[in-house]
Write a protein that holds these residues in place. Structure first.
Motif, PDB file in Angstrom:
ATOM      1  N   ASN A 157     114.189   1.262  43.894  1.00 19.82           N
ATOM      2  CA  ASN A 157     113.136   2.288  43.939  1.00 19.82           C
ATOM      3  C   ASN A 157     113.657   3.638  44.432  1.00 19.82           C
ATOM      4  O   ASN A 157     112.925   4.400  45.062  1.00 19.82           O
ATOM      5  CB  ASN A 157     111.965   1.843  44.823  1.00 19.82           C
ATOM      6  CG  ASN A 157     111.248   0.635  44.264  1.00 19.82           C
ATOM      7  OD1 ASN A 157     111.121   0.494  43.047  1.00 19.82           O
ATOM      8  ND2 ASN A 157     110.801  -0.247  45.133  1.00 19.82           N
ATOM      9  N   GLY A 158     114.933   3.911  44.179  1.00 22.34           N
ATOM     10  CA  GLY A 158     115.498   5.200  44.567  1.00 22.34           C
ATOM     11  C   GLY A 158     115.853   5.317  46.038  1.00 22.34           C
ATOM     12  O   GLY A 158     116.176   6.400  46.511  1.00 22.34           O
ATOM     13  N   LEU A 159     115.792   4.207  46.787  1.00 22.40           N
ATOM     14  CA  LEU A 159     116.114   4.234  48.216  1.00 22.40           C
ATOM     15  C   LEU A 159     117.519   3.689  48.455  1.00 22.40           C
ATOM     16  O   LEU A 159     117.921   2.687  47.855  1.00 22.40           O
ATOM     17  CB  LEU A 159     115.106   3.400  49.009  1.00 22.40           C
ATOM     18  CG  LEU A 159     113.672   3.915  49.045  1.00 22.40           C
ATOM     19  CD1 LEU A 159     112.783   2.938  49.796  1.00 22.40           C
ATOM     20  CD2 LEU A 159     113.608   5.292  49.691  1.00 22.40           C
ATOM     21  N   TRP A 160     118.239   4.363  49.347  1.00 19.64           N
ATOM     22  CA  TRP A 160     119.592   3.952  49.713  1.00 19.64           C
ATOM     23  C   TRP A 160     119.684   3.890  51.225  1.00 19.64           C
ATOM     24  O   TRP A 160     118.994   4.631  51.928  1.00 19.64           O
ATOM     25  CB  TRP A 160     120.616   4.956  49.175  1.00 19.64           C
ATOM     26  CG  TRP A 160     120.676   4.999  47.680  1.00 19.64           C
ATOM     27  CD1 TRP A 160     119.783   5.604  46.842  1.00 19.64           C
ATOM     28  CD2 TRP A 160     121.662   4.402  46.850  1.00 19.64           C
ATOM     29  NE1 TRP A 160     120.153   5.427  45.538  1.00 19.64           N
ATOM     30  CE2 TRP A 160     121.311   4.696  45.509  1.00 19.64           C
ATOM     31  CE3 TRP A 160     122.812   3.659  47.099  1.00 19.64           C
ATOM     32  CZ2 TRP A 160     122.074   4.265  44.427  1.00 19.64           C
ATOM     33  CZ3 TRP A 160     123.578   3.240  46.032  1.00 19.64           C
ATOM     34  CH2 TRP A 160     123.205   3.535  44.712  1.00 19.64           C
ATOM     35  N   VAL A 161     120.546   3.021  51.742  1.00 15.11           N
ATOM     36  CA  VAL A 161     120.697   2.879  53.189  1.00 15.11           C
ATOM     37  C   VAL A 161     122.180   2.795  53.540  1.00 15.11           C
ATOM     38  O   VAL A 161     122.992   2.307  52.747  1.00 15.11           O
ATOM     39  CB  VAL A 161     119.944   1.622  53.708  1.00 15.11           C
ATOM     40  CG1 VAL A 161     120.576   0.347  53.173  1.00 15.11           C
ATOM     41  CG2 VAL A 161     119.892   1.605  55.228  1.00 15.11           C
ATOM     42  N   THR A 162     122.513   3.307  54.722  1.00 12.97           N
ATOM     43  CA  THR A 162     123.882   3.195  55.216  1.00 12.97           C
ATOM     44  C   THR A 162     123.857   3.029  56.726  1.00 12.97           C
ATOM     45  O   THR A 162     122.911   3.468  57.393  1.00 12.97           O
ATOM     46  CB  THR A 162     124.724   4.438  54.839  1.00 12.97           C
ATOM     47  OG1 THR A 162     126.098   4.195  55.168  1.00 12.97           O
ATOM     48  CG2 THR A 162     124.251   5.681  55.578  1.00 12.97           C
ATOM     49  N   LYS A 163     124.874   2.387  57.242  1.00  7.84           N
ATOM     50  CA  LYS A 163     125.034   2.247  58.692  1.00  7.84           C
ATOM     51  C   LYS A 163     125.784   3.474  59.190  1.00  7.84           C
ATOM     52  O   LYS A 163     126.758   3.906  58.580  1.00  7.84           O
ATOM     53  CB  LYS A 163     125.832   0.973  58.997  1.00  7.84           C
ATOM     54  CG  LYS A 163     126.010   0.669  60.462  1.00  7.84           C
ATOM     55  CD  LYS A 163     124.781   0.026  61.049  1.00  7.84           C
ATOM     56  CE  LYS A 163     125.056  -0.449  62.478  1.00  7.84           C
ATOM     57  NZ  LYS A 163     123.852  -0.956  63.126  1.00  7.84           N
ATOM     58  N   TRP A 164     125.314   4.045  60.298  1.00  6.81           N
ATOM     59  CA  TRP A 164     125.929   5.266  60.816  1.00  6.81           C
ATOM     60  C   TRP A 164     126.019   5.167  62.323  1.00  6.81           C
ATOM     61  O   TRP A 164     125.021   4.926  62.998  1.00  6.81           O
ATOM     62  CB  TRP A 164     125.087   6.476  60.395  1.00  6.81           C
ATOM     63  CG  TRP A 164     125.805   7.775  60.483  1.00  6.81           C
ATOM     64  CD1 TRP A 164     125.532   8.796  61.346  1.00  6.81           C
ATOM     65  CD2 TRP A 164     126.905   8.217  59.692  1.00  6.81           C
ATOM     66  NE1 TRP A 164     126.397   9.845  61.138  1.00  6.81           N
ATOM     67  CE2 TRP A 164     127.251   9.515  60.125  1.00  6.81           C
ATOM     68  CE3 TRP A 164     127.643   7.636  58.664  1.00  6.81           C
ATOM     69  CZ2 TRP A 164     128.295  10.240  59.562  1.00  6.81           C
ATOM     70  CZ3 TRP A 164     128.677   8.362  58.103  1.00  6.81           C
ATOM     71  CH2 TRP A 164     128.987   9.645  58.550  1.00  6.81           C
TER      72      TRP A 164
END
Length: 201
Positions: A133-140
């Protein structure tokens, strides 16, 4: 008024108009940009004969290297931590993504020859996971603490100034600044959300 006086006045106004036009033209010319060059001027940098120790650094330098040679450069952070007054840090060209540098005012930092080093206080996140759905995630792991100012109270200020407005983290996608969102459900193509409890963006 006779014809001769009329001609003199006409000549006077014509001369005055031409003079005003010349003055206006000169003012316009003076207001124009100089024609450059703009931005950094390329030049050849040399090290002073009175320089102390020389430390070479590069964007891909080794934090454990002493930086004594061009072939084994250190990182800029390592060089700054070791340099003392009179030392010279020579920066190879490229982009240095770094921050929180505490500089000794007696240290000289300069490019290597005519190369162009660029210091940027931002990091690039490259490990993104597609959630659909166009969502992205990353660990920061380099997040600022999200803490409100002392005047903030949830019941009184929460609606007009939501808590997430106090985070100092910024996210750019292809150079475009995104606004922070209060929770995951508000995220769209122009915003981001940070979960400070998990370190996810």
């Amino acid at each position: 008024m006779n014809k001769e006086s009329s001609l003199k006045l006409t000549a006077f106004f014509r001369t005055a108009a031409i003079t005003a036009l010349i003055v206006a033209s000169l003012a316009t010319v003076q207001a124009q940009p100089s024609g450059g060059p703009y931005g950094p001027v390329r030049q050849l940098w040399t090290v002073s004969q009175n320089a102390g120790r020389i430390i070479y650094v590069a964007p891909d330098g080794d934090k454990n290297a002493p930086g004594e040679t061009l072939t084994a450069p250190a990182t800029i952070e390592t060089a700054i931590s070791k340099a003392v007054t009179g030392d010279v840090i020579i920066l190879r060209g490229g982009t240095y993504r770094t921050g929180d540098l505490l500089l000794n005012q007696g240290i000289i930092m300069q490019p290597y020859l005519d190369e162009l080093p660029v210091l940027k206080g931002s990091e690039v996140a490259s490990q993104w996971r597609d959630l659909g759905n166009g969502l992205w995630v990353t660990k920061w792991d380099r997040l600022f603490p999200s803490a409100p100012e002392s005047w903030w109270q949830r019941l009184r200020s929460g609606k007009d100034t939501p808590l997430h407005r106090f985070n100092d983290d910024m996210v750019f996608i292809d150079g475009r600044f995104l606004q922070s969102a209060g929770f995951e459900g508000e995220v769209d193509e122009s915003s981001f959300f940070i979960d400070y409890s998990t370190g996810l963006v």
